[in-house]
Design a protein around this motif. Structure first.
Motif, PDB file in Angstrom:
ATOM      1  N   THR A  10       0.830  -1.207   0.000  1.00  0.00           N
ATOM      2  CA  THR A  10       0.000   0.000   0.000  1.00  0.00           C
ATOM      3  C   THR A  10       0.861   1.253   0.000  1.00  0.00           C
ATOM      4  OG1 THR A  10      -1.736  -1.153   1.199  1.00  0.00           O
ATOM      5  CG2 THR A  10      -1.794   1.249   1.250  1.00  0.00           C
ATOM      6  N   THR A  11       1.890   1.257   0.826  1.00  0.00           N
ATOM      7  CA  THR A  11       2.788   2.408   0.907  1.00  0.00           C
ATOM      8  C   THR A  11       3.464   2.665  -0.431  1.00  0.00           C
ATOM      9  OG1 THR A  11       3.185   1.963   3.244  1.00  0.00           O
ATOM     10  CG2 THR A  11       4.784   3.356   2.113  1.00  0.00           C
ATOM     11  N   PHE A 339       0.912   2.958  10.430  1.00  0.00           N
ATOM     12  CA  PHE A 339      -0.148   3.936  10.217  1.00  0.00           C
ATOM     13  C   PHE A 339       0.166   4.888   9.054  1.00  0.00           C
ATOM     14  CE2 PHE A 339      -0.817   2.701  14.655  1.00  0.00           C
ATOM     15  CZ  PHE A 339      -2.177   2.437  14.634  1.00  0.00           C
ATOM     16  N   ALA A 340       1.272   4.643   8.355  1.00  0.00           N
ATOM     17  CA  ALA A 340       1.651   5.531   7.250  1.00  0.00           C
ATOM     18  C   ALA A 340       0.569   5.604   6.183  1.00  0.00           C
ATOM     19  CB  ALA A 340       2.967   5.073   6.633  1.00  0.00           C
ATOM     20  N   SER A 392      -2.744  24.661   7.526  1.00  0.00           N
ATOM     21  CA  SER A 392      -2.617  23.248   7.890  1.00  0.00           C
ATOM     22  C   SER A 392      -2.453  22.361   6.663  1.00  0.00           C
ATOM     23  CB  SER A 392      -3.834  22.808   8.711  1.00  0.00           C
ATOM     24  OG  SER A 392      -3.860  23.483   9.951  1.00  0.00           O
ATOM     25  N   VAL A 393      -3.023  22.752   5.532  1.00  0.00           N
ATOM     26  CA  VAL A 393      -2.832  21.979   4.307  1.00  0.00           C
ATOM     27  C   VAL A 393      -1.377  22.082   3.843  1.00  0.00           C
ATOM     28  CG1 VAL A 393      -3.548  21.665   1.909  1.00  0.00           C
ATOM     29  CG2 VAL A 393      -5.248  22.254   3.644  1.00  0.00           C
ATOM     30  N   ILE A 394      -0.794  23.271   3.947  1.00  0.00           N
ATOM     31  CA  ILE A 394       0.627  23.435   3.623  1.00  0.00           C
ATOM     32  C   ILE A 394       1.478  22.540   4.521  1.00  0.00           C
ATOM     33  CG2 ILE A 394       2.567  25.061   3.728  1.00  0.00           C
ATOM     34  CD1 ILE A 394       0.571  27.262   2.865  1.00  0.00           C
ATOM     35  N   ASP A 395       1.212  22.587   5.812  1.00  0.00           N
ATOM     36  CA  ASP A 395       1.977  21.775   6.761  1.00  0.00           C
ATOM     37  C   ASP A 395       1.800  20.280   6.491  1.00  0.00           C
ATOM     38  OD1 ASP A 395       3.283  23.688   8.353  1.00  0.00           O
ATOM     39  OD2 ASP A 395       1.478  24.057   9.526  1.00  0.00           O
ATOM     40  N   ALA A 396       0.590  19.878   6.150  1.00  0.00           N
ATOM     41  CA  ALA A 396       0.333  18.469   5.863  1.00  0.00           C
ATOM     42  C   ALA A 396       1.169  18.003   4.672  1.00  0.00           C
ATOM     43  CB  ALA A 396      -1.153  18.246   5.583  1.00  0.00           C
ATOM     44  N   GLY A 397       1.217  18.805   3.628  1.00  0.00           N
ATOM     45  CA  GLY A 397       2.002  18.439   2.452  1.00  0.00           C
ATOM     46  C   GLY A 397       3.473  18.285   2.766  1.00  0.00           C
ATOM     47  N   ILE A 398       4.011  19.217   3.548  1.00  0.00           N
ATOM     48  CA  ILE A 398       5.431  19.144   3.908  1.00  0.00           C
ATOM     49  C   ILE A 398       5.724  17.881   4.706  1.00  0.00           C
ATOM     50  CG2 ILE A 398       7.282  20.259   5.217  1.00  0.00           C
ATOM     51  CD1 ILE A 398       5.873  22.963   4.603  1.00  0.00           C
ATOM     52  N   GLU A 399       4.859  17.581   5.668  1.00  0.00           N
ATOM     53  CA  GLU A 399       5.101  16.402   6.507  1.00  0.00           C
ATOM     54  C   GLU A 399       4.947  15.098   5.722  1.00  0.00           C
ATOM     55  OE1 GLU A 399       6.504  16.437   9.277  1.00  0.00           O
ATOM     56  OE2 GLU A 399       6.330  18.583   9.722  1.00  0.00           O
ATOM     57  N   VAL A 400       4.060  15.065   4.739  1.00  0.00           N
ATOM     58  CA  VAL A 400       3.930  13.877   3.899  1.00  0.00           C
ATOM     59  C   VAL A 400       5.185  13.688   3.042  1.00  0.00           C
ATOM     60  CG1 VAL A 400       2.689  12.927   1.906  1.00  0.00           C
ATOM     61  CG2 VAL A 400       1.415  13.743   3.895  1.00  0.00           C
ATOM     62  N   ILE A 401       5.727  14.766   2.531  1.00  0.00           N
ATOM     63  CA  ILE A 401       6.975  14.679   1.767  1.00  0.00           C
ATOM     64  C   ILE A 401       8.088  14.086   2.637  1.00  0.00           C
ATOM     65  CG2 ILE A 401       8.814  16.057   0.694  1.00  0.00           C
ATOM     66  CD1 ILE A 401       6.526  17.988  -0.218  1.00  0.00           C
ATOM     67  N   LYS A 402       8.170  14.549   3.873  1.00  0.00           N
ATOM     68  CA  LYS A 402       9.174  14.010   4.800  1.00  0.00           C
ATOM     69  C   LYS A 402       8.893  12.541   5.117  1.00  0.00           C
ATOM     70  CE  LYS A 402      10.090  18.441   7.113  1.00  0.00           C
ATOM     71  NZ  LYS A 402       9.989  19.190   8.395  1.00  0.00           N
ATOM     72  N   LEU A 403       7.615  12.212   5.250  1.00  0.00           N
ATOM     73  CA  LEU A 403       7.243  10.827   5.535  1.00  0.00           C
ATOM     74  C   LEU A 403       7.662   9.901   4.396  1.00  0.00           C
ATOM     75  CD1 LEU A 403       5.749   8.601   7.121  1.00  0.00           C
ATOM     76  CD2 LEU A 403       3.625   9.376   6.001  1.00  0.00           C
ATOM     77  N   LYS A 404       7.413  10.310   3.171  1.00  0.00           N
ATOM     78  CA  LYS A 404       7.783   9.487   2.030  1.00  0.00           C
ATOM     79  C   LYS A 404       9.287   9.266   1.954  1.00  0.00           C
ATOM     80  CE  LYS A 404       3.739  10.527  -0.809  1.00  0.00           C
ATOM     81  NZ  LYS A 404       3.208  11.138  -2.039  1.00  0.00           N
ATOM     82  N   TYR A 406      11.259   9.269   4.532  1.00  0.00           N
ATOM     83  CA  TYR A 406      11.544   8.378   5.659  1.00  0.00           C
ATOM     84  C   TYR A 406      11.223   6.926   5.291  1.00  0.00           C
ATOM     85  CZ  TYR A 406      10.695   6.183  10.244  1.00  0.00           C
ATOM     86  OH  TYR A 406      10.691   5.323  11.320  1.00  0.00           O
ATOM     87  N   LEU A 407      10.099   6.703   4.643  1.00  0.00           N
ATOM     88  CA  LEU A 407       9.696   5.333   4.268  1.00  0.00           C
ATOM     89  C   LEU A 407      10.596   4.759   3.172  1.00  0.00           C
ATOM     90  CD1 LEU A 407       5.812   5.806   4.208  1.00  0.00           C
ATOM     91  CD2 LEU A 407       7.149   4.642   5.966  1.00  0.00           C
ATOM     92  N   ALA A 408      11.184   5.641   2.384  1.00  0.00           N
ATOM     93  CA  ALA A 408      12.037   5.169   1.292  1.00  0.00           C
ATOM     94  C   ALA A 408      13.430   4.745   1.760  1.00  0.00           C
ATOM     95  CB  ALA A 408      12.184   6.273   0.248  1.00  0.00           C
TER      96      ALA A 408
END
Length: 410
Positions: A10-11, A339-340, A392-404, A406-408
């Motif tokens: 899924t990730t 939970f990613a 909050s939408v801006i912050d969400a996008g930045i944190e998702v980029i960091k998450l991706k 991290y997962l990679a």
């Protein structure tokens, strides 16, 4: 093993659907749309524009030229998001947005303070919230953004403002017997979930700025006490409010109020030193809330205006706050990375349904007080580019980029 394989699959799918380059392009579009709409200054009823108080004719009634120039807690949220984006990209124009907003307020407020005749509520007068500090949302979030600016510019005017805010939140703000922060309206000593965000991001930065741990201790106390009064153990959600006079909760599990609670905890956790007394309790509290929220994500990856009511509308600000919270908590190691998919699916839902090609953001609930009428929450308007959600939408996008990223990592 099958569950882990399914998670990884899924990730990987989400990572393929939305790579880092396209994600950051979306975030830039949202921020750049705000920049294009922002105009510091004032306008009169005839539409005449005044860049500064010096240009306003005597006794001429004016209002802000742009909602992004107002002095309101939502402007503090946007300022923080813009500085977050500047830090992530290195593009100073976003930092300068926040810097110029704060400077404009301080350059102009004394004029309006001297003209104020107490003929209307302070929050309905230009920059009235800057000098009054009557409630937490007058100064808490703005002060948090100012403390970020003061890392580079320890302006004496800003320093005095922070000292005034410190005095107000420490000694002047109403509290319950256990020091929980409350409001005096619409009923005496009423606890609003929103006020955790109006206090904790400020208190946590104040602890760093002053080097005094008592502000960390106050922030931790607020998180744990808000949980005590607002948590519904039967459904894993927070109520919007608590009435101390009747010792009862309000009727609603309102989305954005739950979002403010998530953000408050991540602002605190990222500043608390490792091993600090109470940090593990806050971490466990955040984990508990995020697990509860994961059960209410809908088929599009979004959350509802009323979290437990599927017939209420999909709401952007709460969804973005939850995406930000999940993504940040995973990359920081506060919750398990299984939970990613919640964060990634949520971001895809926001991109697909709520963010337009030119960076406008849809379906953000307008400002909302507390009510014992559930229909009140159902019927709150949802509008595009509302200040309550774009940051909050801006912050969400930045944190998702960091998450991706991290997962990679292998």
């Amino acid at each position: 093993m099958a569950t882990l394989v399914a998670f990884l699959s899924t990730t990987q799918v989400f990572a393929q659907q939305s790579n880092e380059a396209s994600d950051i392009a979306v975030v830039h579009k949202i921020a750049d749309f705000i920049l294009s709409e922002n105009k510091l200054g004032f306008v009169d009823e005839q539409g005449n524009y005044y860049a500064s108080y010096k240009d306003i004719p005597k006794d001429k009634e004016v209002s802000f030229a742009s909602k992004y120039g107002e002095w309101h807690y939502t402007n503090g949220v946007i300022n923080l998001a813009m500085m977050h984006l500047a830090e992530h990209t290195g593009d100073k124009k976003y930092y300068n947005y926040a810097k110029n907003h704060i400077a404009h307020g301080f350059d102009n407020y004394e004029f309006f303070q001297n003209r104020f005749k107490n003929d209307r509520p302070h929050h309905r007068y230009p920059l009235g919230q800057l000098w009054t500090m009557l409630e937490l949302d007058d100064f808490g979030a703005i002060s948090a953004s100012m403390l970020e600016l003061m890392k580079e510019d320890d302006n004496p005017r800003y320093k005095q403002y922070i000292e005034n805010g410190t005095e107000r939140i420490t000694y002047g703000q109403d509290r319950l017997f256990d020091k929980t922060l409350v409001r005096t309206f619409p009923q005496e000593m009423t606890l609003w979930a929103d006020d955790l965000y109006m206090s904790v991001p400020f208190l946590s930065r104040l602890a760093v700025y002053t080097g005094e741990n008592k502000y960390f201790d106050d922030a931790i106390n607020q998180v744990l006490n808000f949980d005590k009064y607002l948590w519904n153990e039967h459904n894993g959600l927070y109520f919007h409010c608590y009435y101390s006079d009747t010792e009862e909760n309000g009727v609603a599990h309102w989305g954005r109020s739950n979002g403010w609670l998530v953000l408050s905890q991540i602002h605190l956790l990222e500043r608390l030193p490792d091993g600090y007394p109470g940090k593990e309790k806050v971490k466990k509290n955040l984990e508990k809330q995020l697990i509860g929220l994961s059960r209410y994500q809908d088929q599009d990856g979004l959350w509802r205006q009323l979290l437990d009511k599927n017939d209420s509308y999909q709401e952007t600000s709460a969804s973005a706050m939850f995406v930000q919270g999940f993504a940040k908590a995973i990359t920081e190691g506060w919750i398990d990375k299984r939970f990613a998919s919640v964060a990634l699916r949520g971001w895809e839902g926001l991109r697909k349904i709520m963010i337009t090609e030119d960076g406008q953001v849809k379906d953000i609930c307008v400002g909302t007080g507390i009510s014992d009428d559930l229909i009140f929450y159902y019927n709150r308007a949802a509008r595009p580019n509302e200040k309550h959600g774009v940051g909050s939408v801006i912050d969400a996008g930045i944190e998702v980029i960091k998450l991706k990223a991290y997962l990679a990592k292998p």
